[in-house]
Design a protein around this motif. Structure first.
Motif, PDB file in Angstrom:
ATOM      1  N   PRO A 175      -0.103  -0.935  -2.067  1.00  0.00           N
ATOM      2  CA  PRO A 175       1.034  -0.421  -1.295  1.00  0.00           C
ATOM      3  C   PRO A 175       1.487  -1.314  -0.150  1.00  0.00           C
ATOM      4  O   PRO A 175       2.626  -1.206   0.294  1.00  0.00           O
ATOM      5  CB  PRO A 175       0.527   0.928  -0.774  1.00  0.00           C
ATOM      6  N   GLN A 232       5.659  -1.714   3.389  1.00  0.00           N
ATOM      7  CA  GLN A 232       4.841  -0.900   2.512  1.00  0.00           C
ATOM      8  C   GLN A 232       5.712  -0.244   1.455  1.00  0.00           C
ATOM      9  O   GLN A 232       6.830   0.180   1.728  1.00  0.00           O
ATOM     10  CB  GLN A 232       4.093   0.188   3.298  1.00  0.00           C
ATOM     11  N   LEU A 277       4.984   2.829  -0.876  1.00  0.00           N
ATOM     12  CA  LEU A 277       3.989   3.867  -1.145  1.00  0.00           C
ATOM     13  C   LEU A 277       4.032   4.357  -2.583  1.00  0.00           C
ATOM     14  O   LEU A 277       3.227   5.216  -2.966  1.00  0.00           O
ATOM     15  CB  LEU A 277       4.184   5.021  -0.167  1.00  0.00           C
ATOM     16  N   ARG A 278       4.937   3.803  -3.403  1.00  0.00           N
ATOM     17  CA  ARG A 278       4.928   4.113  -4.830  1.00  0.00           C
ATOM     18  C   ARG A 278       3.867   3.291  -5.560  1.00  0.00           C
ATOM     19  O   ARG A 278       3.527   3.593  -6.706  1.00  0.00           O
ATOM     20  CB  ARG A 278       6.305   3.817  -5.442  1.00  0.00           C
ATOM     21  N   THR A 300       0.207   1.405  -6.380  1.00  0.00           N
ATOM     22  CA  THR A 300      -1.247   1.527  -6.321  1.00  0.00           C
ATOM     23  C   THR A 300      -1.844   0.286  -6.960  1.00  0.00           C
ATOM     24  O   THR A 300      -1.383  -0.145  -8.026  1.00  0.00           O
ATOM     25  CB  THR A 300      -1.743   2.775  -7.071  1.00  0.00           C
TER      26      THR A 300
END
Length: 357
Positions: A250, A262, A264-265, A267
């Motif tokens: 992220p 960042q 945040l979708r 991983t």
């Protein structure tokens, strides 16, 4: 006997019982002493030996006991005697733990992304290691060419921020020492970390005359010191070619001056074998054996609410905290997936707008 009480501290840290030297200096204070109290002498014990010092000194007094060994723990207590013939009670024992490395103990190598797609690319790194049921104590010794947030079995090992901090990377590295005994268990364990370049990959200079000084990519170094119930000590999970890294987590980009991007979708999923060795600029290829931390790290010490919300002339929303401070914004936001949220920081306003020029 008086109602006065004494408290003792080793070296400069009072946040943890760790010391970076085998002979830490001692400091003690007497509280609730009667008027005119003056120290005549002091009794000190480390749980092994007890000594009496005829001195009025109480600040950074030389260690009067046998030197500590790497990883050793002792409990130090003090009893102070006054020139009037009064004495304090023995203080509560203060644990003192040797955080430094034994000679030749450090075996960790710098590891990072083997095939980064850009300079100063943040990454995540991990390894797995097995433990038996003979573990008395487990300590994580780690540092970074950059900054890192290590985890053991998915749990952050500390609340430190931007650790291990800036240093003169060619001449000195600082390692953190963290007791992770409660985070490990018999069987398979995982040691992981999120890593970014920070000062190590930062560009220094002005305008177009900026360049990276120390290195082009961050690296992580770590090992776990296992002390068995029979007293034997061994390293496990040292960073080497057996680790793996991923650069699709992220944190997309991160810099001390430019800020952080960042997504945040994302991983971390594209795990590959690590690069071994520092991605250093000329003159900084040599990585020194790290030294134990001598001062407290950066930590979150306070949470402040927004003091005022200001509407800027351009239609932006300015959050005023009412004072100059060093910190990070904690926000909760809602919106459609893929929505871009930009947060900028400034110390002053210019014509009602953030002064960021």
């Amino acid at each position: 006997m008086t109602d006065a009480t004494a408290h003792v501290r080793a070296e400069l840290r009072d946040d943890v019982p760790l010391v970076a030297t085998e002979t830490p200096r001692l400091t003690w204070q007497v509280a609730d002493a009667p008027g005119g109290w003056r120290q005549r002498s002091v009794d000190l014990t480390d749980g092994v030996d007890t000594v009496t010092l005829d001195t009025s000194d109480s600040v950074l007094v030389a260690w009067p006991f046998a030197p500590l060994a790497a990883g050793e723990r002792r409990d130090v207590a003090v009893r102070v005697h006054s020139t009037a013939g009064e004495s304090t009670r023995w203080s509560a024992p203060t644990p003192v733990t040797a955080a430094f490395l034994a000679e030749g103990e450090w075996v960790a190598e710098p590891v990072g992304l083997a095939s980064p797609s850009r300079d100063a690319q943040p990454f995540e790194v991990r390894t797995r290691f097995a433990l038996g049921d003979d573990v008395a104590r487990a300590e994580l010794l780690w540092t970074a060419l950059g900054v890192a947030e290590p985890r053991v079995n998915g749990v952050a090992v500390s609340d430190d921020v931007l650790a291990p901090g800036w240093t003169a990377y060619r001449d000195r590295l600082v390692h953190e020492t963290v007791d992770v005994t409660e985070l490990v268990h018999p069987g398979e364990n995982e040691l992981a970390a999120a890593v970014a370049g920070a000062w190590y990959t930062e560009k220094y200079g002005f305008f177009t005359f900026t360049d990276r000084l120390y290195g082009t990519q961050p690296s992580f170094l770590a090992q776990v010191r296992i002390t068995a119930v029979d007293g034997t000590v061994r390293p496990v999970a040292a960073t080497d070619a057996s680790w793996e890294a991923a650069g699709d987590g992220p944190v997309v980009d991160s810099g001390i001056y430019a800020g952080e991007h960042q997504d945040l979708r994302r991983t971390a999923a594209a795990w590959t074998p690590v690069r071994v060795g520092a991605a250093a600029k000329a003159g900084y290829e040599s990585v020194p054996v790290p030294e134990a931390r001598i001062a407290p790290p950066v930590r979150r010490v306070q949470t402040l609410p927004v003091a005022d919300v200001i509407a800027s002339p351009s239609g932006g929303r300015i959050l005023d905290f009412g004072q100059n401070l060093v910190g990070r914004l904690r926000i909760r936001a809602g919106g459609e997936r893929g929505t871009r949220l930009v947060v900028r920081h400034a110390e002053v306003l210019e014509n009602g707008e953030l002064g960021i020029r």
